[in-house]
Design a protein around this motif. Structure first.
Motif, PDB file in Angstrom:
ATOM      1  N   ALA A 130      33.792  92.590  18.064  1.00  0.00           N
ATOM      2  CA  ALA A 130      33.431  94.019  18.113  1.00  0.00           C
ATOM      3  C   ALA A 130      34.496  94.907  17.486  1.00  0.00           C
ATOM      4  O   ALA A 130      35.004  95.840  18.096  1.00  0.00           O
ATOM      5  CB  ALA A 130      33.179  94.429  19.556  1.00  0.00           C
ATOM      6  N   ALA A 131      34.820  94.606  16.237  1.00  0.00           N
ATOM      7  CA  ALA A 131      35.796  95.422  15.505  1.00  0.00           C
ATOM      8  C   ALA A 131      35.343  95.528  14.056  1.00  0.00           C
ATOM      9  O   ALA A 131      36.142  95.506  13.125  1.00  0.00           O
ATOM     10  CB  ALA A 131      37.184  94.790  15.591  1.00  0.00           C
ATOM     11  N   PHE A 132      34.016  95.649  13.883  1.00  0.00           N
ATOM     12  CA  PHE A 132      33.428  95.582  12.540  1.00  0.00           C
ATOM     13  C   PHE A 132      32.352  96.656  12.404  1.00  0.00           C
ATOM     14  O   PHE A 132      31.192  96.388  12.124  1.00  0.00           O
ATOM     15  CB  PHE A 132      32.835  94.178  12.334  1.00  0.00           C
ATOM     16  N   GLU A 133      32.740  97.887  12.637  1.00  0.00           N
ATOM     17  CA  GLU A 133      31.810  99.017  12.569  1.00  0.00           C
ATOM     18  C   GLU A 133      31.199  99.147  11.169  1.00  0.00           C
ATOM     19  O   GLU A 133      31.905  98.991  10.179  1.00  0.00           O
ATOM     20  CB  GLU A 133      32.571 100.301  12.911  1.00  0.00           C
ATOM     21  N   PRO A 134      29.898  99.370  11.040  1.00  0.00           N
ATOM     22  CA  PRO A 134      28.925  99.718  12.077  1.00  0.00           C
ATOM     23  C   PRO A 134      28.122  98.532  12.612  1.00  0.00           C
ATOM     24  O   PRO A 134      27.160  98.727  13.330  1.00  0.00           O
ATOM     25  CB  PRO A 134      27.997 100.671  11.323  1.00  0.00           C
ATOM     26  N   TYR A 135      28.513  97.304  12.251  1.00  0.00           N
ATOM     27  CA  TYR A 135      27.731  96.144  12.699  1.00  0.00           C
ATOM     28  C   TYR A 135      27.957  95.826  14.166  1.00  0.00           C
ATOM     29  O   TYR A 135      27.009  95.510  14.889  1.00  0.00           O
ATOM     30  CB  TYR A 135      28.039  94.931  11.809  1.00  0.00           C
ATOM     31  N   GLU A 136      29.203  95.881  14.604  1.00  0.00           N
ATOM     32  CA  GLU A 136      29.508  95.743  16.023  1.00  0.00           C
ATOM     33  C   GLU A 136      30.849  96.407  16.316  1.00  0.00           C
ATOM     34  O   GLU A 136      31.837  96.147  15.630  1.00  0.00           O
ATOM     35  CB  GLU A 136      29.531  94.277  16.501  1.00  0.00           C
ATOM     36  N   TYR A 137      30.845  97.252  17.327  1.00  0.00           N
ATOM     37  CA  TYR A 137      32.070  97.939  17.741  1.00  0.00           C
ATOM     38  C   TYR A 137      31.862  98.429  19.163  1.00  0.00           C
ATOM     39  O   TYR A 137      30.748  98.371  19.698  1.00  0.00           O
ATOM     40  CB  TYR A 137      32.384  99.105  16.801  1.00  0.00           C
ATOM     41  N   GLY A 194      26.062  98.724  17.820  1.00  0.00           N
ATOM     42  CA  GLY A 194      26.045  98.552  16.378  1.00  0.00           C
ATOM     43  C   GLY A 194      24.780  97.876  15.895  1.00  0.00           C
ATOM     44  O   GLY A 194      23.880  97.545  16.674  1.00  0.00           O
ATOM     45  N   ILE A 195      24.714  97.687  14.595  1.00  0.00           N
ATOM     46  CA  ILE A 195      23.533  97.102  13.966  1.00  0.00           C
ATOM     47  C   ILE A 195      23.207  95.735  14.551  1.00  0.00           C
ATOM     48  O   ILE A 195      22.069  95.455  14.949  1.00  0.00           O
ATOM     49  CB  ILE A 195      23.735  96.987  12.441  1.00  0.00           C
ATOM     50  N   ASP A 196      24.202  94.849  14.603  1.00  0.00           N
ATOM     51  CA  ASP A 196      23.952  93.489  15.089  1.00  0.00           C
ATOM     52  C   ASP A 196      23.554  93.486  16.560  1.00  0.00           C
ATOM     53  O   ASP A 196      22.673  92.717  16.972  1.00  0.00           O
ATOM     54  CB  ASP A 196      25.193  92.622  14.881  1.00  0.00           C
ATOM     55  N   ALA A 197      24.200  94.329  17.361  1.00  0.00           N
ATOM     56  CA  ALA A 197      23.863  94.398  18.787  1.00  0.00           C
ATOM     57  C   ALA A 197      22.422  94.853  18.985  1.00  0.00           C
ATOM     58  O   ALA A 197      21.695  94.301  19.821  1.00  0.00           O
ATOM     59  CB  ALA A 197      24.824  95.334  19.506  1.00  0.00           C
ATOM     60  N   ASP A 198      21.988  95.846  18.201  1.00  0.00           N
ATOM     61  CA  ASP A 198      20.618  96.357  18.329  1.00  0.00           C
ATOM     62  C   ASP A 198      19.588  95.322  17.871  1.00  0.00           C
ATOM     63  O   ASP A 198      18.544  95.148  18.501  1.00  0.00           O
ATOM     64  CB  ASP A 198      20.457  97.645  17.510  1.00  0.00           C
ATOM     65  N   ILE A 199      19.883  94.644  16.758  1.00  0.00           N
ATOM     66  CA  ILE A 199      18.953  93.623  16.270  1.00  0.00           C
ATOM     67  C   ILE A 199      18.875  92.461  17.259  1.00  0.00           C
ATOM     68  O   ILE A 199      17.788  91.941  17.553  1.00  0.00           O
ATOM     69  CB  ILE A 199      19.365  93.118  14.869  1.00  0.00           C
ATOM     70  N   ALA A 200      20.016  92.055  17.796  1.00  0.00           N
ATOM     71  CA  ALA A 200      20.037  90.973  18.786  1.00  0.00           C
ATOM     72  C   ALA A 200      19.232  91.353  20.025  1.00  0.00           C
ATOM     73  O   ALA A 200      18.488  90.532  20.572  1.00  0.00           O
ATOM     74  CB  ALA A 200      21.475  90.637  19.170  1.00  0.00           C
ATOM     75  N   ASN A 201      19.358  92.607  20.468  1.00  0.00           N
ATOM     76  CA  ASN A 201      18.580  93.078  21.610  1.00  0.00           C
ATOM     77  C   ASN A 201      17.091  93.020  21.323  1.00  0.00           C
ATOM     78  O   ASN A 201      16.289  92.615  22.180  1.00  0.00           O
ATOM     79  CB  ASN A 201      18.985  94.509  21.967  1.00  0.00           C
ATOM     80  N   ALA A 202      16.705  93.424  20.098  1.00  0.00           N
ATOM     81  CA  ALA A 202      15.294  93.415  19.715  1.00  0.00           C
ATOM     82  C   ALA A 202      14.742  91.987  19.692  1.00  0.00           C
ATOM     83  O   ALA A 202      13.608  91.737  20.117  1.00  0.00           O
ATOM     84  CB  ALA A 202      15.121  94.078  18.352  1.00  0.00           C
ATOM     85  N   ILE A 203      15.549  91.042  19.199  1.00  0.00           N
ATOM     86  CA  ILE A 203      15.133  89.640  19.175  1.00  0.00           C
ATOM     87  C   ILE A 203      14.954  89.116  20.600  1.00  0.00           C
ATOM     88  O   ILE A 203      13.953  88.470  20.935  1.00  0.00           O
ATOM     89  CB  ILE A 203      16.162  88.775  18.416  1.00  0.00           C
ATOM     90  N   CYS A 204      15.927  89.402  21.450  1.00  0.00           N
ATOM     91  CA  CYS A 204      15.873  88.919  22.839  1.00  0.00           C
ATOM     92  C   CYS A 204      14.675  89.501  23.585  1.00  0.00           C
ATOM     93  O   CYS A 204      14.051  88.823  24.407  1.00  0.00           O
ATOM     94  CB  CYS A 204      17.171  89.262  23.562  1.00  0.00           C
TER      95      CYS A 204
END
Length: 258
Positions: free
Chosen positions: A50-57, A65-75
């Motif tokens: 989580a040090a890669f804004e805007p993908y995860e922070y 971030g982008i990856d967190a939101d996409i992962a949530n949508a997949i789950c």
């Protein structure tokens, strides 16, 4: 007869529980056979840095971030609860291959080297590696100028991989991209190679730095999973649906303006 009937019913209920929670995977493949661990069976653990804004922070102690939101949508599509485990970037693949985490998602590029250790889903976005330099008196004006220079990278990233083969370059590796940029501002490295979107955030936070116009490398981001994981097919199906209905584009635009 009552004892026999009770035993049969108990077995039937156990089988039903196993079937209900197998689809979600759990923290590892053995979780599906452990019907008593229902909470664990409902979770999918994501390894990230989580040090890669805007993908995860981190924002308010929460990984976003982008990856967190996409992962949530997949789950959500898989009927699972997402649990995010923050760690150093170069620890992510080990966490996935060891079964500590179910998948890794951290602005991770598909490479032949990584394919030897993990499986990848279909790509969910394209990215560009760029070069950050100091605005004044920088010895680096293009990728060709990186020869023989000191280059800062985040350890284990594709930026790290790409610059390793540059002739005469001295590669300085950091746990965080922000630390590499700090070293640049302090004159400890001549340039930093990193993904374009985090680079924009780092430059905004460090006046006197800039991104060179020419991209260093184009790449694709995907989700990594343990080799042979049954989740790979499920993730690909979910990703296709999220692409087709515009969810992924909406998430990316939420964090990255045109």
């Amino acid at each position: 007869m009552k004892k026999i009937l009770s035993a049969v019913l108990a077995v039937a209920m156990l089988c039903t529980c196993v079937l209900m929670f197998t689809a979600c995977g759990g923290n590892n493949s053995s979780a599906a056979s452990d019907a008593s661990s229902k909470t664990e069976a409902k979770e999918l653990h994501m390894a990230t840095n989580a040090a890669f804004e805007p993908y995860e922070y981190k924002e308010g102690g929460e990984v976003v971030g982008i990856d967190a939101d996409i992962a949530n949508a997949i789950c959500e599509k898989l009927g699972c609860k997402l649990v995010i485990d923050d760690m150093d970037f170069d620890a992510i693949i080990t966490a996935v291959t060891s079964g500590k985490d179910d998948f890794g998602m951290a602005g991770m590029t598909i490479t032949d080297e990584r394919k030897q250790s993990v499986d990848f889903t279909d790509p969910y976005t394209n990215a560009v590696q760029v070069i950050i330099v100091n605005e004044k008196d920088s010895p680096v004006a293009s990728a060709d100028d990186l020869k023989g220079k000191s280059i800062g990278v985040q350890m284990g990233t594709t930026g790290d991989i790409y610059v390793t083969d540059i002739e005469g370059a001295k590669v300085e590796r950091f746990n965080k991209g922000a630390d590499a940029v700090l070293a640049l501002t302090q004159g400890k490295v001549d340039a930093v190679v990193i993904d374009n979107q985090p680079a924009k955030a780092f430059v905004a936070q460090n006046p006197g730095t800039k991104i060179l116009d020419d991209p260093f490398e184009n790449e694709e981001y995907a989700i990594c999973l343990k080799k042979g994981s049954e989740l790979t097919e499920q993730f690909n199906k979910a990703l296709k649906e999220l692409k087709d209905d515009g969810t992924i584009d909406t998430i990316i635009k939420k964090y990255i303006s045109e």
